[in-house]
Design a protein around this motif. Structure first.
Motif, PDB file in Angstrom:
ATOM      1  N   LYS A   8      18.114 -64.740 -12.879  1.00 53.42           N
ATOM      2  CA  LYS A   8      18.882 -64.753 -12.013  1.00 53.42           C
ATOM      3  C   LYS A   8      19.663 -64.098 -12.036  1.00 53.42           C
ATOM      4  O   LYS A   8      20.753 -63.615 -13.452  1.00 53.42           O
ATOM      5  N   TYR A   9      20.603 -63.741 -11.440  1.00 52.31           N
ATOM      6  CA  TYR A   9      22.144 -62.785 -11.555  1.00 52.31           C
ATOM      7  C   TYR A   9      23.180 -62.772 -10.286  1.00 52.31           C
ATOM      8  O   TYR A   9      22.000 -63.707  -9.224  1.00 52.31           O
ATOM      9  N   GLU A  10      24.367 -62.520 -10.395  1.00 58.75           N
ATOM     10  CA  GLU A  10      24.785 -62.997  -9.231  1.00 58.75           C
ATOM     11  C   GLU A  10      24.081 -62.317  -7.671  1.00 58.75           C
ATOM     12  O   GLU A  10      23.555 -61.163  -8.189  1.00 58.75           O
ATOM     13  N   LYS A  11      23.453 -62.794  -6.967  1.00 55.21           N
ATOM     14  CA  LYS A  11      23.750 -62.342  -5.424  1.00 55.21           C
ATOM     15  C   LYS A  11      22.192 -61.346  -5.565  1.00 55.21           C
ATOM     16  O   LYS A  11      21.587 -61.090  -5.080  1.00 55.21           O
ATOM     17  N   PRO A  13      18.402 -60.985  -5.218  1.00 54.47           N
ATOM     18  CA  PRO A  13      17.477 -61.011  -3.813  1.00 54.47           C
ATOM     19  C   PRO A  13      15.871 -61.255  -3.953  1.00 54.47           C
ATOM     20  O   PRO A  13      15.507 -62.003  -3.101  1.00 54.47           O
TER      21      PRO A  13
END
Length: 233
Positions: A8-11, A13
């Motif tokens: 996971k990471y910010e924004k 997709p």
């Protein structure tokens, strides 16, 4: 180190634990590793998946361990914009070439622990060039793995701080609410999901901390880069 939790990471997709998410996270300069979860299908294939069921991670339903890989391949484990088949551990390891850390969580609830451990250990031995560590909530899985595959660093995931750790373990992965500055063995912190959680523990981290497992790696990296924040000696 900053470890991207399930890629996971910010924004992001992509779907968590997908090859796309894990690969993209590993390419980021502010990420030093990824954490992922491994389960075994009915036909004994190792797949990257967190939940025991596929109900909330795909457009299908069912208990993963009762389904074959071909059955699982019928469903979308990605997003609508970025559809993806369930990732096998072998496929992921085959396509990465990195010195960054690969932290693999062995999941509980496997009907045959011996077969599961054999499948994981035999596969991982084929990738000696990768920086792989093993962790789990399960003492029995870790002890079984250590007995048969002693060359892999093992760690226990826990909700509490331990006074000491068994000699066969190299680290603990400790819930962020249990962190304090008196820990005297190697440990990771899990799982930081927002900046306020980091701020709550930042003054408790010391030099025994190996890394932060997080859903927001870029935010964490920016925090440490700014204002010269330091870990306690």
């Amino acid at each position: 180190m900053i470890i991207a939790h399930r890629g996971k990471y910010e924004k992001m997709p992509f779907a968590e634990n997908s090859i796309e998410a894990l690969m993209h996270a590993l390419k980021q300069p502010f990420v030093q590793g990824v954490e992922l979860d491994v389960r075994m299908t009915k036909d004994q294939v190792l797949v990257i998946h967190h939940n025991a069921t596929i109900d909330h991670t795909s457009d299908g339903k069912g208990i993963l361990s009762t389904m074959t890989l071909s059955e699982l391949y019928q469903y979308n484990f990605g997003t609508k914009k970025h559809p993806s088949k369930i990732a096998t551990l072998k496929n992921f390891l085959d396509v990465i070439d990195t010195e960054k850390e690969i932290l693999i969580e062995l999941k509980n609830g496997i009907e045959n622990n011996q077969i599961y451990i054999n499948q994981v250990g035999d596969l991982l031995q084929k990738y000696p060039h990768l920086n792989i560590k093993i962790c789990s909530f399960s003492d029995s899985l870790l002890q079984l793995f250590q007995k048969q595959y002693p060359n892999f660093p093992l760690g226990k995931i826990t909700f509490v701080k331990e006074k000491m750790i068994p000699s066969y373990l190299k680290f603990l992965s400790i819930y962020d609410k249990a962190i304090d500055s008196k820990i005297k063995y190697p440990y990771y912190v899990w799982t930081i999901t927002k900046r306020s959680e980091l701020l709550h523990i930042i003054n408790e981290l010391n030099h025994h901390c190996l890394g932060i497992i997080t859903d927001i790696p870029k935010t964490i990296a920016s925090y440490f880069k700014s204002d010269s924040h330091h870990i306690q000696e």
